[in-house]
Design a protein around this motif. Structure first.
Motif, PDB file in Angstrom:
ATOM      1  N   GLY A  52       1.784   6.821  -7.106  1.00  0.00           N
ATOM      2  CA  GLY A  52       0.242   7.091  -7.370  1.00  0.00           C
ATOM      3  C   GLY A  52      -0.834   6.344  -7.880  1.00  0.00           C
ATOM      4  N   PRO A  80      -3.453   3.446  -7.089  1.00  0.00           N
ATOM      5  CA  PRO A  80      -3.774   2.644  -5.849  1.00  0.00           C
ATOM      6  C   PRO A  80      -4.377   1.924  -6.092  1.00  0.00           C
ATOM      7  CG  PRO A  80      -5.736   4.010  -7.902  1.00  0.00           C
ATOM      8  CD  PRO A  80      -4.229   4.727  -7.379  1.00  0.00           C
ATOM      9  N   LYS A 115       0.763   4.101  -2.496  1.00  0.00           N
ATOM     10  CA  LYS A 115       0.861   5.865  -2.503  1.00  0.00           C
ATOM     11  C   LYS A 115       2.173   6.097  -3.187  1.00  0.00           C
ATOM     12  CE  LYS A 115      -1.998   5.006   1.432  1.00  0.00           C
ATOM     13  NZ  LYS A 115      -1.350   5.325   2.803  1.00  0.00           N
ATOM     14  N   GLU A 116       3.275   6.154  -3.085  1.00  0.00           N
ATOM     15  CA  GLU A 116       4.241   6.370  -3.645  1.00  0.00           C
ATOM     16  C   GLU A 116       4.399   7.066  -5.369  1.00  0.00           C
ATOM     17  OE1 GLU A 116       8.009   4.767  -2.196  1.00  0.00           O
ATOM     18  OE2 GLU A 116       7.733   4.376  -0.874  1.00  0.00           O
ATOM     19  N   MET A 173      -7.596  -0.508  -1.965  1.00  0.00           N
ATOM     20  CA  MET A 173      -7.072   1.288  -1.989  1.00  0.00           C
ATOM     21  C   MET A 173      -8.167   2.178  -2.726  1.00  0.00           C
ATOM     22  SD  MET A 173      -3.356   1.349  -2.103  1.00  0.00           S
ATOM     23  CE  MET A 173      -3.402   2.823  -2.018  1.00  0.00           C
ATOM     24  N   GLU A 174      -8.599   3.313  -2.372  1.00  0.00           N
ATOM     25  CA  GLU A 174      -9.535   4.036  -3.045  1.00  0.00           C
ATOM     26  C   GLU A 174      -9.236   4.779  -4.148  1.00  0.00           C
ATOM     27  OE1 GLU A 174     -11.568   8.715  -2.003  1.00  0.00           O
ATOM     28  OE2 GLU A 174     -11.139   7.315  -0.143  1.00  0.00           O
ATOM     29  N   GLU A 213       0.965  -1.547  -0.227  1.00  0.00           N
ATOM     30  CA  GLU A 213      -0.146   0.129  -0.210  1.00  0.00           C
ATOM     31  C   GLU A 213       1.190   1.243  -0.098  1.00  0.00           C
ATOM     32  OE1 GLU A 213      -3.984   1.615   1.784  1.00  0.00           O
ATOM     33  OE2 GLU A 213      -3.451  -0.539   2.797  1.00  0.00           O
ATOM     34  N   ALA A 214       2.386   1.795   1.376  1.00  0.00           N
ATOM     35  CA  ALA A 214       2.981   2.841   0.768  1.00  0.00           C
ATOM     36  C   ALA A 214       4.025   2.285  -0.728  1.00  0.00           C
ATOM     37  CB  ALA A 214       4.193   2.013   2.410  1.00  0.00           C
ATOM     38  N   ARG A 215       3.646   1.519  -1.120  1.00  0.00           N
ATOM     39  CA  ARG A 215       4.653   2.112  -2.622  1.00  0.00           C
ATOM     40  C   ARG A 215       3.248   2.240  -2.958  1.00  0.00           C
ATOM     41  NH1 ARG A 215       8.018   3.580  -5.770  1.00  0.00           N
ATOM     42  NH2 ARG A 215       8.579   2.834  -7.626  1.00  0.00           N
TER      43      ARG A 215
END
Length: 150
Positions: A29, A31, A26-27, A49-50, A22-24
């Motif tokens: 961009g 989802p 987000k990095e 993820m949204e 999830e962190a990656r």
């Protein structure tokens, strides 16, 4: 009689992988739908993820299923599944769940596949990148990520 100890992926371990993926996502961009299965290919954890594509939910789960069940990343099949290739038609196996799109990666501990992570929504290279980060997070997770079974 000798006994054999095999590692089992715990929910805590699955959550570590999920958080890393999830962190990656987000990095970069993008989802993602992120699925974690155990070594028997059963869903252990999932996150959408949204903004992740609704049509990619089952794809993420099937990528994890394929990676755990065949003990190999889904990306290894790319060159073999074209018409005339040695694995042509393999996507019809396992009730159509077998996936040859990158983004499914086994989770290995001590040479044993304890589960897998599947990611979907982005391009296959992005899905695999996110899945690999999930595996890395699991590997760094330490205590509680696994339990032993005799």
């Amino acid at each position: 009689m000798a006994t054999k100890t095999i590692p089992i992926l715990t929910l805590e371990g699955a959550r570590l992988a999920l958080a890393g993926a999830e962190a990656r996502a987000k990095e970069i961009g993008v989802p993602m739908n992120i699925a974690i299965v155990d070594s028997a290919c059963h869903l252990l954890a999932f996150a959408r993820m949204e903004g992740a594509k609704l049509t990619s939910i089952n794809i993420a789960i099937d990528k994890a299923f394929t990676a755990a069940g065949h003990r190999a990343p889904t990306s290894v099949y790319k060159e073999n599944v074209w018409p005339g290739g040695p694995a042509f038609g393999i996507w019809n196996s396992n009730g159509g769940r077998f996936t040859t799109i990158a983004g499914g990666v086994p989770i290995v501990e001590g040479g044993v596949v304890v589960g897998a992570i599947g990611c979907s929504t982005g391009m296959p290279s992005q899905d695999e990148d996110v899945a690999l980060r999930g595996v890395e997070a699991f590997e760094k997770g330490g205590k509680g990520a696994l339990k032993a079974k005799l």
